[in-house]
Every structure is written in structure tokens, then in C-alpha cells.
Design a protein around this motif. Structure first.
Motif, mmCIF file in Angstrom:
data_model
loop_
_atom_site.group_PDB
_atom_site.id
_atom_site.type_symbol
_atom_site.label_atom_id
_atom_site.label_comp_id
_atom_site.label_asym_id
_atom_site.label_seq_id
_atom_site.Cartn_x
_atom_site.Cartn_y
_atom_site.Cartn_z
ATOM 1 N N CYS A 149 -24.259 49.903 -58.501
ATOM 2 C CA CYS A 149 -23.548 50.645 -59.540
ATOM 3 C C CYS A 149 -22.639 51.713 -58.932
ATOM 4 C CB CYS A 149 -24.539 51.295 -60.504
ATOM 5 S SG CYS A 149 -25.330 50.141 -61.657
ATOM 6 N N GLN A 150 -23.168 52.406 -57.946
ATOM 7 C CA GLN A 150 -22.378 53.452 -57.297
ATOM 8 C C GLN A 150 -21.156 52.860 -56.610
ATOM 9 O OE1 GLN A 150 -24.532 55.715 -54.357
ATOM 10 N NE2 GLN A 150 -23.109 57.430 -54.434
ATOM 11 N N GLY A 151 -21.321 51.691 -56.001
ATOM 12 C CA GLY A 151 -20.200 51.040 -55.344
ATOM 13 C C GLY A 151 -19.103 50.638 -56.318
ATOM 14 N N ALA A 152 -19.475 50.365 -57.574
ATOM 15 C CA ALA A 152 -18.497 49.976 -58.588
ATOM 16 C C ALA A 152 -18.047 51.165 -59.432
ATOM 17 C CB ALA A 152 -19.081 48.904 -59.500
ATOM 18 N N GLY A 153 -18.499 52.376 -59.075
ATOM 19 C CA GLY A 153 -18.062 53.563 -59.789
ATOM 20 C C GLY A 153 -18.711 53.777 -61.137
ATOM 21 N N VAL A 154 -19.859 53.143 -61.371
ATOM 22 C CA VAL A 154 -20.553 53.336 -62.648
ATOM 23 C C VAL A 154 -21.162 54.736 -62.669
ATOM 24 C CG1 VAL A 154 -22.404 52.512 -64.155
ATOM 25 C CG2 VAL A 154 -21.063 50.875 -62.801
ATOM 26 N N PRO A 155 -20.895 55.542 -63.687
ATOM 27 C CA PRO A 155 -21.458 56.892 -63.743
ATOM 28 C C PRO A 155 -22.989 56.868 -63.702
ATOM 29 C CG PRO A 155 -19.696 56.653 -65.357
ATOM 30 C CD PRO A 155 -19.959 55.291 -64.800
ATOM 31 N N ASP A 156 -23.575 57.858 -63.090
ATOM 32 C CA ASP A 156 -25.028 57.910 -62.929
ATOM 33 C C ASP A 156 -25.760 57.958 -64.274
ATOM 34 O OD1 ASP A 156 -24.716 57.890 -60.188
ATOM 35 O OD2 ASP A 156 -24.827 60.078 -59.985
ATOM 36 N N GLU A 157 -25.116 58.527 -65.291
ATOM 37 C CA GLU A 157 -25.795 58.675 -66.583
ATOM 38 C C GLU A 157 -25.807 57.396 -67.418
ATOM 39 O OE1 GLU A 157 -21.530 60.231 -67.071
ATOM 40 O OE2 GLU A 157 -23.159 60.307 -65.589
ATOM 41 N N VAL A 158 -25.098 56.373 -66.981
ATOM 42 C CA VAL A 158 -25.059 55.119 -67.733
ATOM 43 C C VAL A 158 -26.377 54.382 -67.567
ATOM 44 C CG1 VAL A 158 -23.955 52.864 -67.947
ATOM 45 C CG2 VAL A 158 -22.563 54.907 -67.589
ATOM 46 N N GLU A 159 -27.004 54.044 -68.675
ATOM 47 C CA GLU A 159 -28.270 53.317 -68.678
ATOM 48 C C GLU A 159 -28.071 51.947 -69.308
ATOM 49 O OE1 GLU A 159 -31.034 55.784 -70.732
ATOM 50 O OE2 GLU A 159 -31.146 57.290 -69.133
ATOM 51 N N PHE A 160 -29.101 51.118 -69.218
ATOM 52 C CA PHE A 160 -28.992 49.781 -69.791
ATOM 53 C C PHE A 160 -28.863 49.868 -71.308
ATOM 54 C CE2 PHE A 160 -31.019 46.099 -71.827
ATOM 55 C CZ PHE A 160 -30.143 45.118 -71.401
ATOM 56 N N ALA A 161 -27.967 49.066 -71.852
ATOM 57 C CA ALA A 161 -27.790 48.958 -73.297
ATOM 58 C C ALA A 161 -27.535 47.501 -73.639
ATOM 59 C CB ALA A 161 -26.623 49.825 -73.773
ATOM 60 N N THR A 162 -28.222 47.001 -74.645
ATOM 61 C CA THR A 162 -27.976 45.634 -75.089
ATOM 62 C C THR A 162 -26.587 45.549 -75.716
ATOM 63 O OG1 THR A 162 -28.878 46.018 -77.299
ATOM 64 C CG2 THR A 162 -30.435 45.353 -75.572
ATOM 65 N N LYS A 163 -26.120 44.349 -75.915
ATOM 66 C CA LYS A 163 -24.804 44.173 -76.519
ATOM 67 C C LYS A 163 -24.773 44.716 -77.948
ATOM 68 C CE LYS A 163 -24.134 40.144 -73.592
ATOM 69 N NZ LYS A 163 -24.192 38.677 -73.509
ATOM 70 N N SER A 164 -25.866 44.545 -78.671
ATOM 71 C CA SER A 164 -25.903 45.083 -80.029
ATOM 72 C C SER A 164 -25.929 46.610 -80.016
ATOM 73 C CB SER A 164 -27.121 44.541 -80.799
ATOM 74 O OG SER A 164 -28.331 44.891 -80.156
ATOM 75 N N GLU A 165 -26.532 47.217 -78.986
ATOM 76 C CA GLU A 165 -26.503 48.675 -78.872
ATOM 77 C C GLU A 165 -25.103 49.168 -78.528
ATOM 78 O OE1 GLU A 165 -31.119 49.582 -77.441
ATOM 79 O OE2 GLU A 165 -29.572 49.142 -75.956
ATOM 80 N N LEU A 166 -24.394 48.430 -77.684
ATOM 81 C CA LEU A 166 -23.008 48.785 -77.391
ATOM 82 C C LEU A 166 -22.156 48.679 -78.653
ATOM 83 C CD1 LEU A 166 -22.478 46.930 -73.980
ATOM 84 C CD2 LEU A 166 -22.885 49.374 -74.331
ATOM 85 N N ALA A 167 -22.394 47.637 -79.441
ATOM 86 C CA ALA A 167 -21.650 47.464 -80.687
ATOM 87 C C ALA A 167 -21.946 48.607 -81.654
ATOM 88 C CB ALA A 167 -22.015 46.122 -81.320
ATOM 89 N N ALA A 168 -23.225 48.974 -81.765
ATOM 90 C CA ALA A 168 -23.600 50.073 -82.659
ATOM 91 C C ALA A 168 -22.963 51.382 -82.218
ATOM 92 C CB ALA A 168 -25.130 50.210 -82.697
ATOM 93 N N ASP A 169 -22.866 51.589 -80.913
ATOM 94 C CA ASP A 169 -22.247 52.798 -80.388
ATOM 95 C C ASP A 169 -20.769 52.868 -80.760
ATOM 96 O OD1 ASP A 169 -22.171 55.189 -78.743
ATOM 97 O OD2 ASP A 169 -21.104 54.006 -77.260
ATOM 98 N N MET A 170 -20.058 51.752 -80.657
ATOM 99 C CA MET A 170 -18.640 51.738 -81.012
ATOM 100 C C MET A 170 -18.434 51.949 -82.511
ATOM 101 S SD MET A 170 -16.882 48.823 -78.578
ATOM 102 C CE MET A 170 -18.021 47.511 -79.010
ATOM 103 N N ILE A 171 -19.279 51.332 -83.322
ATOM 104 C CA ILE A 171 -19.159 51.507 -84.769
ATOM 105 C C ILE A 171 -19.430 52.956 -85.151
ATOM 106 C CG2 ILE A 171 -20.227 50.900 -86.975
ATOM 107 C CD1 ILE A 171 -20.602 48.079 -85.901
ATOM 108 N N THR A 172 -20.445 53.558 -84.537
ATOM 109 C CA THR A 172 -20.748 54.964 -84.814
ATOM 110 C C THR A 172 -19.576 55.859 -84.439
ATOM 111 O OG1 THR A 172 -23.113 54.589 -84.443
ATOM 112 C CG2 THR A 172 -22.336 56.857 -84.309
ATOM 113 N N ALA A 173 -18.969 55.595 -83.285
ATOM 114 C CA ALA A 173 -17.821 56.392 -82.858
ATOM 115 C C ALA A 173 -16.670 56.277 -83.846
ATOM 116 C CB ALA A 173 -17.375 55.939 -81.460
ATOM 117 N N ALA A 174 -16.444 55.080 -84.371
ATOM 118 C CA ALA A 174 -15.362 54.885 -85.341
ATOM 119 C C ALA A 174 -15.656 55.635 -86.640
ATOM 120 C CB ALA A 174 -15.171 53.398 -85.619
ATOM 121 N N VAL A 175 -16.888 55.547 -87.113
ATOM 122 C CA VAL A 175 -17.259 56.247 -88.351
ATOM 123 C C VAL A 175 -17.168 57.754 -88.157
ATOM 124 C CG1 VAL A 175 -19.156 56.691 -89.954
ATOM 125 C CG2 VAL A 175 -18.690 54.349 -89.189
#
Length: 428
Positions: A150-176
Motif C-alpha cells: 500500500c505504501q509503495g502505491a501511495g495509499v494513505p495509512d488511514e485507508v482501511e478495507f471497505a466492501t464495494k457496497s460500503e464504498l457505494a454507501a460512502d459516495m451516496i452519503t457524500a452526495a446527500v
């Protein structure tokens, strides 16, 4: 095009990256076949690809901030209180192992398990048009558990595993939370089968029409019994089916037979004060069935649910346009920031096409002279932009310079590969 580019110009503190970003989006709209930094730089008239590469890798700018500005422009043009947020994923096939999120995984792009990078996207569909407004790269568990990778690809340290449905829920929440006018959410069964995703939408008070699998258990009789969705459909009488259109397609109205059970109760939150139902779609030619779990905070009609179910396909149209017209899948970036930056600029190019097509359609409706032409498609809009606005550089010296630059760079790369391989073979 200027309106979209001007919307996020303030996100760049210096004029150089601001101009490069505008040239980058213009290049994505151009008719060059491969849209990497090399080709985009040549199209823009640059002598080297450095500025384009710097924009994706090292320049200081906030891709999420640009995403927010872009979303505001899209909502300003397509905003509709009865709009639908549509989530889906798409994959880009990869050969290596270093691109952020890449691994052998299922992707609908190939229809099988392949070495691929998967992104989850959010589409916005109003009555006047639709396009993509947000994106998240999916990081499999194997990536999250390998912090060095992750560090080699520049992924921030605070990023944790999220399912695809959790990623979708996060985007919908941000839009609302951003005040995007919307009443509905739609998705395929990869998201509809998630009870947590459905519960999240109910907490946001968003009505939904979510596809579920045929084996999905439907709670009936006050939740006392649970029956497979396909079993429910098999027990329905002929009188339960109604033929309705799910919206206009390329060949006319998309008619299906629909059955609606509006007495379904939830097995997750029986006190949400909404209306749960099961919608079933039957293909009029093949008899193939599709199933949808539905919820609305207020009573809804069958016509409303059918419309939302049909709107889900707008995200597929957006993916097709994004890949075929603005090179969404043609990036050659590996790092976290670079993926989000390239993808955000691709969404900006797609928004240009969607807004121009919608504006042209509106003008055609106001024109009393009917010429018998179909509405401008995003494909045709891009052709017109290239013909009327984007002026490709045909200067002989510029083309010759780039031919020499590519050959020199490729010679250095080949020498580097040969040297590396020789060292590996000489190792004991």
C-alpha cells in the motif's frame, strides 16, 4: 466546455497546472486513440510529457475538491428532486501487479476472474440527463493486509478495507450531505443483496429499487416466513402481471411484464416507518425474471418503481461513453493519487459531453422546425467538438520531434530492461 473547466480552476494554486489540467481534459475529448500522458502532451503541443505526468503525480491539487466542483456543475444542469443515484462497478484489465488495487478478481468487463483493477462509481440521473459524479478505487483484503504494498502505491495509512457496497454507501452519503437533489437509489444485485447497504439508504431516507438474486429470501406474512424470490414469482397468478415500459431504449420503449408485492416486511428494521415491497420483472420474449427489493419513505406507485428500475441502466451507458469517448480505462497510472486524479479528469470530460448533449436536446425541443434528426448523442457531440473546437497540431517539426522523443525513450527503456535481465541471470 469552458463552464466545466472554469468550475474547478480555483483548485489549482498556480497557473501552470491549471492550464495543464484544461489541456488534459481537452486531450481526453480529442480523437487520439490512446490517451496516456505521452499522447495527451503531443496533442496539446507540449515538447515533452513532463507537465502531464507532473499533473497526475506531483502537482499540488485536490482531486476530491475538483470532484465536488464538478458534481456541483452537473447538479446545476441536471438537478431534479426526483433524480436517481445509481451505483455500479467496472474493471480495467491489467498485466502487472503494481497498479493500486490490482489482483485476480471477478470483473464484469471480462465476465470472469482476471487480473484487474476495479472502481466503484456513482451516477446521477435526472429528467434532463445523466452522467457519473463520483468514484472510488476498490482495495481487496490482500492489499490492505500488505501495508508495504500500500505504501509503495501511495495509499494513505488511514485507508482501511471497505466492501464495494460500503464504498457505494460512502459516495451516496457524500452526495446527500452536499445537498444533491435526489429521491431514489438504484443498483444491481451485488449491492441489493446487502442488508447493510439497504439499511444505510433507509437511514438517509432515500427510496430504493435494488436488484436482488433469485435466491434472495423475501419476508412475508409480517416477517414470519421467508420465501425465495423465484418461488414467490412462480406462485403468482397471471392477473398479477402488468405490461409497462421501463423507459426509452435505442430501439424504442423497453416493455416488460411487472408484478408488485407491496406487503413485504423488512427483516432488518421493522420500525423504519417506510413501505417495503418486492418488484418482479419478466422479459416478454424469453420469460427471464429479475427481482428488486424496494423501499420508499412515503407510499409510491408501480409506475414510479418501474421508472427507477429502468434508470439503473444509465450507469451502463455512462461507462460505455466514458471508456469509448474519454478514455476512462486507458490510464497507465499505478498510484492512489494518480488513479483518482486521472479518473476525476475523465469524469470532467464526460460531463462536458453529457451537458452539451442535453443543451442541444433542449434547443431542439424549442425549435419549431422539426428536421427529422435524432437527438445529439455524446458520441456525435465529441465528433463536433473535435471538428469545430479542438485543433490538432499537424506541424511537421512537432510530429517529427515526438517521433524522435518516443524512439529515444523506448531505446533507454529497452537498454534498462536488458541490463536488469542480465544482472538477474548472472546472480548465483
Amino acid at each position: 466546455m469552458a463552464g466545466v473547466l472554469d468550475s474547478f480552476a480555483g483548485r489549482f494554486g498556480r497557473v501552470e497546472p491549471r492550464r495543464t489540467a484544461a489541456a488534459f481534459v481537452t486531450g481526453l475529448l480529442s480523437d487520439i486513440e490512446v490517451k496516456t500522458c505521452w499522447q495527451l502532451a503531443e496533442q496539446a503541443g507540449h515538447a515533452r510529457p513532463d507537465a502531464m505526468q507532473r499533473l497526475l503525480y506531483r502537482a499540488v491539487w485536490d482531486a476530491d475538491g475538483v470532484r465536488d466542483d464538478l458534481r456541483a456543475v452537473i447538479v446545476d444542469r441536471f438537478g431534479d428532486p426526483d433524480a436517481v443515484l445509481v451505483v455500479d462497478e467496472t474493471g480495467d484489465l491489467k498485466k502487472g501487479v503494481h497498479s493500486v488495487g490490482v489482483q485476480r478478481q471477478y470483473t464484469g468487463t471480462a465476465g470472469r476472474i482476471e487480473n484487474a483493477q476495479v472502481g466503484v462509481f456513482l451516477g446521477y440521473a435526472g429528467r434532463d440527463g445523466h452522467t457519473l459524479i463520483d468514484r472510488r478505487v476498490y482495495l481487496p483484503v490482500s492489499w490492505i493486509e500488505d501495508r508495504d504494498r500500500c505504501q509503495g502505491a501511495g495509499v494513505p495509512d488511514e485507508v482501511e478495507f471497505a466492501t464495494k457496497s460500503e464504498l457505494a454507501a460512502d459516495m451516496i452519503t457524500a452526495a446527500v450531505d452536499a445537498g444533491v437533489p435526489v429521491a431514489w437509489a438504484a443498483a444491481d444485485e451485488a449491492y441489493g443483496n446487502s442488508s447493510l447497504f439497504r439499511a444505510h439508504l433507509r437511514q438517509l431516507r432515500l427510496g430504493y429499487v435494488l436488484a436482488v438474486s433469485r435466491s434472495h429470501l423475501v419476508p412475508l406474512d409480517g416477517g414470519k416466513v421467508k420465501v425465495r424470490a423465484d418461488r414467490v414469482a412462480a406462485d403468482l397468478p397471471a392477473s398479477a402481471w402488468q405490461r409497462r415500459s421501463a423507459g426509452a431504449g435505442s430501439k424504442g420503449p423497453r416493455y416488460y411484464d411487472w408484478a408488485w408485492l407491496d406487503d413485504v416486511t423488512t427483516d432488518a428494521d421493522p420500525d423504519d416507518s417506510g413501505r417495503h415491497s418486492l418488484l418482479i420483472r419478466r422479459n416478454t420474449s424469453t420469460g427471464e425474471l429479475a427481482f428488486y427489493r424496494c423501499w420508499t419513505p412515503q407510499p409510491a406507485t408501480l409506475a414510479q418503481l418501474v421508472r427507477v428500475a429502468g434508470t439503473r441502466w444509465t450507469v451502463e451507458e455512462a461507462f460505455q461513453a466514458a471508456k469509448s469517448q474519454v478514455g476512462l480505462d486507458l490510464h497507465q497510472v499505478r498510484r492512489w493519487d494518480s488513479w483518482h486524479r486521472f479518473t476525476t479528469l475523465a469524469l470532467a470530460a464526460l460531463a462536458v459531453l453529457a451537458i452539451c448533449a442535453a443543451n442541444a436536446a433542449g434547443e431542439a425541443e424549442d425549435d419549431p422546425s422539426n428536421t427529422g434528426l435524432i437527438k445529439l448523442t455524446v458520441n456525435e457531440v465529441r465528433r463536433l467538438i473535435n471538428t469545430l473546437i479542438i485543433q490538432p497540431i499537424r506541424d511537421f517539426a512537432h510530429r517529427l520531434h515526438w517521433s524522435q522523443w518516443r524512439r529515444r525513450h523506448q531505446a533507454r527503456a529497452r537498454q534498462s530492461h536488458y541490463t536488469r535481465r542480465l544482472k538477474l541471470e548472472l546472480q548465483p
